[in-house]
Design an enzyme around this catalytic site. Sequence first.
Site, PDB file in Angstrom:
ATOM      1  CB  CYS A  88      -0.895  -0.020   1.237  1.00 11.26           C
ATOM      2  SG  CYS A  88      -2.036   1.362   1.307  1.00 11.26           S
ATOM      3  CG  LEU A  89       4.106   2.230  -1.659  1.00  9.45           C
ATOM      4  CD1 LEU A  89       5.159   2.141  -2.749  1.00  9.45           C
ATOM      5  CD2 LEU A  89       4.684   2.878  -0.428  1.00  9.45           C
TER       6      LEU A  89
END
Length: 152
Positions: A88-89
Amino acid sequence: MANKRIMKEFAGISADPPPGCVVKLAQEGDLHLWDVYMDGPADSPYKSGKFHIQVTIPKEYPFKPPTLSFRTKIYHPNVSNDDRGAMCLGMLKAEEWKPPNKISDVLRLVATVLAAPQPDDAVEASIADLFKNQPAEFDRIARDWTTKFARS
């Protein structure tokens, strides 16, 4: 246009990779699938590990972001603890991705997030909770997983 851009980025990242990274094509001639081998950051519980990350580049690149998949299991609040190993970025979310971004920038951000997890943007809530509330236990488990799964 995408293939030209991808070829240029691959040539650049091969000649001057981000620190601690080795980047290769997963399959000869397929510019849309890269294998990245990243050393765990020195100031983290991942420091002795080498992590295999697969980067899939969409045909619409650079207008759509690449996707990352940790092929090496990692105990981290921002990486899904399943077969996908998705990270998750914010930068990789479709609404935040900008065409000038480069894959080398993404890899530098991955290293930063490995060294400094972002528990408020976690995909693994229980790991984020441990990171926030029992940091010594989080570090111990992360080191154990690194020893078990991320040895080169």
